[in-house]
Design a protein around this motif. Structure first.
Motif, mmCIF file in Angstrom:
data_model
loop_
_atom_site.group_PDB
_atom_site.id
_atom_site.type_symbol
_atom_site.label_atom_id
_atom_site.label_comp_id
_atom_site.label_asym_id
_atom_site.label_seq_id
_atom_site.Cartn_x
_atom_site.Cartn_y
_atom_site.Cartn_z
ATOM 1 N N GLY A 87 42.934 40.255 100.347
ATOM 2 C CA GLY A 87 42.838 40.814 99.000
ATOM 3 C C GLY A 87 42.591 42.306 99.056
ATOM 4 N N PHE A 88 42.309 42.848 97.904
ATOM 5 C CA PHE A 88 42.034 44.274 97.754
ATOM 6 C C PHE A 88 40.553 44.409 97.444
ATOM 7 C CE2 PHE A 88 43.305 48.466 97.552
ATOM 8 C CZ PHE A 88 43.104 49.094 96.343
ATOM 9 N N TYR A 89 39.834 45.111 98.304
ATOM 10 C CA TYR A 89 38.385 45.211 98.185
ATOM 11 C C TYR A 89 38.021 46.581 97.632
ATOM 12 C CZ TYR A 89 37.980 40.845 100.681
ATOM 13 O OH TYR A 89 38.070 39.523 101.033
ATOM 14 N N LEU A 90 37.250 46.556 96.572
ATOM 15 C CA LEU A 90 36.870 47.787 95.887
ATOM 16 C C LEU A 90 35.367 47.952 95.920
ATOM 17 C CD1 LEU A 90 39.260 47.331 92.887
ATOM 18 C CD2 LEU A 90 39.283 49.325 94.362
ATOM 19 N N CYS A 91 34.962 49.146 96.260
ATOM 20 C CA CYS A 91 33.554 49.518 96.201
ATOM 21 C C CYS A 91 33.347 50.322 94.921
ATOM 22 C CB CYS A 91 33.195 50.356 97.420
ATOM 23 S SG CYS A 91 31.497 50.972 97.457
ATOM 24 N N ALA A 92 32.244 50.116 94.270
ATOM 25 C CA ALA A 92 31.948 50.869 93.052
ATOM 26 C C ALA A 92 30.523 51.381 93.101
ATOM 27 C CB ALA A 92 32.156 50.000 91.817
ATOM 28 N N CYS A 93 30.315 52.463 92.383
ATOM 29 C CA CYS A 93 29.020 53.122 92.328
ATOM 30 C C CYS A 93 28.667 53.320 90.858
ATOM 31 C CB CYS A 93 29.129 54.467 93.038
ATOM 32 S SG CYS A 93 27.887 55.670 92.625
ATOM 33 N N LYS A 94 27.459 52.977 90.491
ATOM 34 C CA LYS A 94 27.054 53.186 89.104
ATOM 35 C C LYS A 94 26.139 54.401 89.007
ATOM 36 C CE LYS A 94 24.193 51.678 85.336
ATOM 37 N NZ LYS A 94 23.274 52.801 85.556
ATOM 38 N N VAL A 95 26.579 55.361 88.238
ATOM 39 C CA VAL A 95 25.735 56.474 87.847
ATOM 40 C C VAL A 95 25.438 56.218 86.374
ATOM 41 C CG1 VAL A 95 25.521 58.956 87.718
ATOM 42 C CG2 VAL A 95 26.850 57.927 89.562
ATOM 43 N N GLU A 96 26.201 56.792 85.485
ATOM 44 C CA GLU A 96 26.082 56.402 84.075
ATOM 45 C C GLU A 96 26.866 55.121 83.838
ATOM 46 O OE1 GLU A 96 26.598 58.802 79.966
ATOM 47 O OE2 GLU A 96 28.433 58.432 81.092
ATOM 48 N N THR A 97 27.991 55.054 84.494
ATOM 49 C CA THR A 97 28.820 53.862 84.430
ATOM 50 C C THR A 97 29.406 53.638 85.818
ATOM 51 O OG1 THR A 97 30.626 52.788 83.259
ATOM 52 C CG2 THR A 97 30.917 55.104 83.776
ATOM 53 N N GLN A 98 30.199 52.606 85.956
ATOM 54 C CA GLN A 98 30.707 52.293 87.290
ATOM 55 C C GLN A 98 31.989 53.073 87.584
ATOM 56 O OE1 GLN A 98 30.972 48.259 88.675
ATOM 57 N NE2 GLN A 98 29.062 47.672 87.658
ATOM 58 N N TYR A 99 31.984 53.723 88.746
ATOM 59 C CA TYR A 99 33.153 54.412 89.239
ATOM 60 C C TYR A 99 33.591 53.740 90.536
ATOM 61 C CZ TYR A 99 31.861 57.917 85.832
ATOM 62 O OH TYR A 99 31.560 58.548 84.657
ATOM 63 N N PHE A 100 34.905 53.689 90.734
ATOM 64 C CA PHE A 100 35.449 52.912 91.833
ATOM 65 C C PHE A 100 36.027 53.786 92.934
ATOM 66 C CE2 PHE A 100 35.359 48.479 90.444
ATOM 67 C CZ PHE A 100 34.969 48.634 89.130
ATOM 68 N N GLY A 101 35.944 53.266 94.154
ATOM 69 C CA GLY A 101 36.596 53.895 95.272
ATOM 70 C C GLY A 101 38.071 53.536 95.303
ATOM 71 N N PRO A 102 38.791 54.072 96.303
ATOM 72 C CA PRO A 102 40.239 53.863 96.373
ATOM 73 C C PRO A 102 40.642 52.476 96.850
ATOM 74 C CG PRO A 102 39.497 55.172 98.207
ATOM 75 C CD PRO A 102 38.313 55.006 97.319
ATOM 76 N N GLY A 103 39.714 51.722 97.431
ATOM 77 C CA GLY A 103 40.015 50.359 97.831
ATOM 78 C C GLY A 103 40.461 50.218 99.270
ATOM 79 N N THR A 104 40.298 49.000 99.794
ATOM 80 C CA THR A 104 40.800 48.618 101.116
ATOM 81 C C THR A 104 41.637 47.365 100.944
ATOM 82 O OG1 THR A 104 38.923 49.501 102.358
ATOM 83 C CG2 THR A 104 40.209 47.756 103.404
ATOM 84 N N ARG A 105 42.866 47.443 101.411
ATOM 85 C CA ARG A 105 43.736 46.263 101.342
ATOM 86 C C ARG A 105 43.594 45.493 102.639
ATOM 87 N NH1 ARG A 105 46.772 44.555 97.834
ATOM 88 N NH2 ARG A 105 46.840 46.557 96.735
ATOM 89 N N LEU A 106 43.154 44.246 102.549
ATOM 90 C CA LEU A 106 42.942 43.391 103.721
ATOM 91 C C LEU A 106 43.939 42.248 103.707
ATOM 92 C CD1 LEU A 106 41.280 42.375 106.167
ATOM 93 C CD2 LEU A 106 39.849 41.128 104.528
ATOM 94 N N LEU A 107 44.632 42.111 104.809
ATOM 95 C CA LEU A 107 45.551 40.996 104.979
ATOM 96 C C LEU A 107 45.106 40.196 106.189
ATOM 97 C CD1 LEU A 107 48.113 39.486 104.177
ATOM 98 C CD2 LEU A 107 49.425 41.074 105.612
ATOM 99 N N VAL A 108 44.801 38.937 105.962
ATOM 100 C CA VAL A 108 44.366 38.057 107.050
ATOM 101 C C VAL A 108 45.528 37.135 107.395
ATOM 102 C CG1 VAL A 108 42.662 36.369 107.797
ATOM 103 C CG2 VAL A 108 42.011 38.160 106.187
ATOM 104 N N LEU A 109 45.919 37.140 108.656
ATOM 105 C CA LEU A 109 47.084 36.355 109.084
ATOM 106 C C LEU A 109 46.690 35.220 110.026
ATOM 107 C CD1 LEU A 109 49.533 39.315 109.754
ATOM 108 C CD2 LEU A 109 49.407 37.868 107.727
#
Lengths: 109, 117
Positions: A87-109
């Motif tokens: 899947g696509f994994y997103l990290c977010a940080c809350k200051v006033e509201t939640q802001y997201f990072g660019p994401g990591t795409r993980l493929l498990v084979l």
């Protein structure tokens, strides 16, 4: 303003291998941090959140874990990946509201 | 538990046409409401948010949204769509409360917007 970095951007791993995804935050201190997973057609699922160093709350039972060794570092890990962990994994940080990072795409084979 | 519904999975509009993306939430208390946009392979970018006050909120890129408490809705609008607006749009809600806490967001499943030149 805060900046969120995620590493790596893309990862292909075999089933049963370990995982470590890193999220680091700049420009703020003591933020709430979050890990989400986004699977195709299923929206965003909150996996973990942290309100401080060493404090982790899990939202869903799974073979993933999270750690926050430093104030602005949030790590998502697994000892043995499953196919369903893809899947696509997103990290977010809350200051006033939640802001997201660019994401990591993980493929498990 | 709170929930967010985006009834439209996929919307196609012509460039220059107006746009409205629907969002309904289910929660008894006053929520904080958000719209995010996600381009393919990218993270989510905050378009706008509603905390309190004026129920019509302006966001970035010419978007606006109106909070209607009676309808439990927070629809996103844009008067004239540009080709660069093609992306997926997510509505989100969190509990409005003070003090320490997780401020967890509950997301809708998203609406994919396609723009015809």
């Amino acid at each position: 303003s805060q900046t969120i970095h995620q590493w790596p951007a893309t990862l292909v791993q075999p089933v049963g291998s370990p995982l470590s995804l890193e999220c680091t935050v700049e420009g703020t201190s003591n933020p709430n941090l979050y890990w989400y997973r986004q699977a195709a057609g299923r929206g965003l699922q909150l996996l973990f959140y942290s309100v401080g160093i060493g404090q982790i709350s899990s939202e869903v039972p799974q073979n993933l874990s999270a750690s926050r060794p430093q104030d602005r570092q949030f790590i998502l890990s697994s000892k043995k990946l499953l196919l369903s962990d893809s899947g696509f994994y997103l990290c977010a940080c809350k200051v006033e509201t939640q802001y997201f990072g660019p994401g990591t795409r993980l493929l498990v084979l | 538990a709170q929930s967010v519904t985006q009834p439209d999975i996929h919307i196609t509009v012509s460039e220059g046409a107006s746009l409205e993306l629907r969002c309904n939430y289910s929660y008894g208390a006053t929520p904080y409401l958000f719209w995010y946009v996600q381009s393919p392979g990218q993270g989510l970018q905050l378009l706008l948010k509603y905390f309190s006050g004026d129920t019509l909120v302006q966001g970035i890129k010419g978007f606006e949204a109106e909070f209607k408490r009676s309808q439990s809705s927070f629809n996103l609008r844009k008067p004239s769509v540009h080709w660069s607006d093609a992306a997926e749009y997510f509505c989100a809600v969190t509990i409005a409360y003070s003090g320490a806490g997780s401020y967890q967001l509950t997301f809708g499943k998203g609406t994919k917007l396609s723009v015809i030149p």
